[in-house]
Write an enzyme that holds these catalytic residues in place. Sequence first.
Site, short mmCIF file in Angstrom:
data_model
loop_
_atom_site.label_atom_id
_atom_site.label_comp_id
_atom_site.label_asym_id
_atom_site.label_seq_id
_atom_site.Cartn_x
_atom_site.Cartn_y
_atom_site.Cartn_z
N GLY A 18 19.79 -1.39 -3.91
CA GLY A 18 18.42 -0.95 -3.71
C GLY A 18 18.19 -0.47 -2.28
O GLY A 18 17.63 0.60 -2.05
N ILE A 148 27.91 -5.39 -20.45
CA ILE A 148 27.66 -4.75 -21.75
C ILE A 148 26.32 -4.03 -21.73
O ILE A 148 26.19 -2.91 -22.18
CB ILE A 148 27.66 -5.82 -22.87
CG1 ILE A 148 29.09 -6.35 -23.06
CG2 ILE A 148 27.12 -5.25 -24.19
CD1 ILE A 148 29.21 -7.45 -24.10
N GLU A 149 25.30 -4.68 -21.17
CA GLU A 149 23.95 -4.13 -21.30
C GLU A 149 23.70 -2.86 -20.48
O GLU A 149 22.78 -2.12 -20.75
CB GLU A 149 22.88 -5.18 -21.02
CG GLU A 149 22.99 -5.84 -19.66
CD GLU A 149 21.94 -6.92 -19.46
OE1 GLU A 149 21.31 -7.34 -20.45
OE2 GLU A 149 21.74 -7.32 -18.31
N PRO A 190 39.25 -5.36 -6.48
CA PRO A 190 38.03 -5.37 -7.29
C PRO A 190 37.36 -3.99 -7.31
O PRO A 190 36.85 -3.55 -8.35
CB PRO A 190 37.13 -6.39 -6.58
CG PRO A 190 38.08 -7.29 -5.85
CD PRO A 190 39.22 -6.41 -5.44
N GLN A 192 38.94 -1.07 -6.99
CA GLN A 192 39.77 -0.21 -7.86
C GLN A 192 39.40 -0.45 -9.32
O GLN A 192 39.27 0.48 -10.11
CB GLN A 192 41.25 -0.54 -7.68
CG GLN A 192 41.81 -0.24 -6.31
CD GLN A 192 43.26 -0.72 -6.23
OE1 GLN A 192 44.01 -0.69 -7.19
NE2 GLN A 192 43.66 -1.19 -5.05
N CYS A 381 -4.27 -13.28 -2.53
CA CYS A 381 -4.46 -13.47 -3.97
C CYS A 381 -4.71 -14.96 -4.28
O CYS A 381 -5.78 -15.45 -3.96
CB CYS A 381 -3.31 -12.88 -4.76
SG CYS A 381 -3.80 -12.43 -6.43
N MET A 384 -6.10 -16.63 -1.34
CA MET A 384 -7.54 -16.40 -1.10
C MET A 384 -8.35 -17.30 -2.03
O MET A 384 -9.34 -17.93 -1.62
CB MET A 384 -7.85 -14.92 -1.35
CG MET A 384 -9.31 -14.56 -1.30
SD MET A 384 -10.08 -14.60 -2.95
CE MET A 384 -11.48 -13.53 -2.70
N GLU A 405 -8.31 -21.28 -13.93
CA GLU A 405 -6.91 -21.14 -14.32
C GLU A 405 -6.26 -22.52 -14.47
O GLU A 405 -5.44 -22.73 -15.36
CB GLU A 405 -6.16 -20.31 -13.25
CG GLU A 405 -4.70 -20.06 -13.60
CD GLU A 405 -3.97 -19.16 -12.61
OE1 GLU A 405 -4.52 -18.88 -11.53
OE2 GLU A 405 -2.85 -18.74 -12.93
N HIS A 507 -3.05 -7.49 -2.85
CA HIS A 507 -1.72 -7.69 -2.24
C HIS A 507 -1.43 -6.64 -1.17
O HIS A 507 -0.79 -5.63 -1.45
CB HIS A 507 -0.64 -7.64 -3.33
CG HIS A 507 -0.66 -8.82 -4.23
ND1 HIS A 507 -0.02 -10.00 -3.93
CD2 HIS A 507 -1.30 -9.03 -5.40
CE1 HIS A 507 -0.23 -10.88 -4.89
NE2 HIS A 507 -1.01 -10.31 -5.80
N GLU A 509 0.63 -6.72 1.10
CA GLU A 509 2.05 -6.65 1.46
C GLU A 509 2.76 -5.48 0.80
O GLU A 509 3.85 -5.09 1.23
CB GLU A 509 2.76 -7.96 1.13
CG GLU A 509 2.95 -8.29 -0.35
CD GLU A 509 1.78 -9.04 -0.99
OE1 GLU A 509 0.65 -8.91 -0.47
OE2 GLU A 509 1.99 -9.74 -1.99
#
Length: 545
Positions: A18, A148-149, A190, A192, A381, A384, A405, A507, A509
């Site tokens: 990434g 595989i995935e 690895p 290769q 969030c 706060m 919540e 958010h 950030e």
Amino acid sequence: MVKHIFVTGGVVSSLGKGLTSAAIGLILERRGLKVSLQKLDPYINVDPGTMSPFQHGEVYVTDDGAETDLDLGHYERYTHAKLTKSSNFTTGKIYSTVIAKERRGDYLGRTVQVIPHITDAIKEAIHEGATPGTDVAITEIGGTVGDIESLPFLEAVRQFALEQPRGDVLFIHVTLLPYLRASGEMKTKPTQQSVGKLREIGIQPDILVCRTEKPMTREMAQKISLFCNVRPEAVIEERDVEFSIYEVPVDLCRLGLDKLVARNLGLECERDTDLGDWKEMLENLKSLDKTCEIAVVGKYIQLHDAYKSIYESLSHAGYANRCKVKIRKVSAEDVLVKGTAILEGADGILVPGGFGERGIEGKIQAIRWARENGVPFFGICLGMQCAVIEYARDVLGLEGAHTLEHSPHTPHPVISLMADQAEVDQKGGTMRLGAYDCELRPGTLAHRLYGADHVSERHRHRFEFNNDYRARFEASDMVLSGLNPQRDLVEIVELPEHPFFVGVQFHPEFKSRPLAAHPVFRGFVEAALEHANGGRPSMTVESLA
Ligand code: GLN
């Protein structure tokens, strides 16, 4: 014509694909090109929004409300690419569209198969990810070659390359050269083998970016070149950085990756790569002599990636204030068990977002400690929401105040469910997500920090400040300094008598950049620095002028 770069990963996960993709994006932008970035994730969840931070790390949110992989955070921090719902596709998302089409009868009786239907949907997703005007579209393929995935994704990009004009597609494989301490050598096998796996599928990488702990010798590059069928000059070392992830693009450029990519794709660049301000930032970072310490009081502090954008934003704010930000990771539960003594010495308390009840009371204790001791506080969030609960209980005398919540029968639900959330029974993608307007009240710290009347910030939550309690808060010292005008929702709270006490429902950030720190983070670190230097009475609006 858009040119395409596909970034794959080999040997192990967590190689920094990434970051490498983001760094390539930055490098190309700094040559005058327009880039787009996209991530394809092979897991079956439709998006990471329903995944635990233990599984996935941070969930990054785009302006258009997509809950995405945290690598998109790197993309936005490094480049100007506009990221949207089309910037992150998972196997689950691809299959959902194909299955929905099948149910509609769009396949006209044909058998629906991985090839061509799933691979066609992946290719469409890749085209969709390249925003209009893009010169180079960079697509990172999650997972490790050999899984595989990830096979349908690799098959799809192989087909994709075949359908594009020759030379318009570049494959970059990020791989690992492990260092064996016992024998004191780095190993190429690895790499290769992982390139072998790619070639089996029909993909010949053009460039190998080799993650290493130690320097890669010329002989090793020659050997890798020979066994992997990649030109020796296209075997690039990416050594572990010493002190900042923002070194990566500078290092890659020094080794010629910028010219290599441009040459391989036949790109006509306006200029040579100009990383002047980026290099200056790195130089300055090395010579910072002031320090402040921020305690991040959260539930997932043991995880490296759960608060990624927050840690990055603190470092950006440190840079903006010309100081090092030392982060003390404090478990919210420990605050309850060991007491607030574990916060002593911190120059600022940051309580990040979160879900679930664990740690809530510890966060509330930490906030009380910051409020009562004049230690700068920044709540994000859930942070706060906890600040509102703490104030309601301790200052407004609303005994048992809580969020619905976690306490459905609280006598004082100062944080409650939004009306449009009451009916929601599906968890995935149904929170208040993405960019919403926030109107800032003139004369407040928030207004001064942003230097604007209106801002837009990204959200990811179901619960809100309960407007039934608004009058009581308005009659107190807590100022509701930011409101969403369309839905009349409280977005920011602050305590003007405190050196720095700000809670935001959104958010921030997600919008901080290394060279453009987010204003609230910048103000928070400034206040923490003041605290480290002995403090001052109050970060009033006038003192900020
Ligand atoms: N759990 C809270 C809510 O849903 C806060 C969410 C968050 O911090 N991102 O409202």
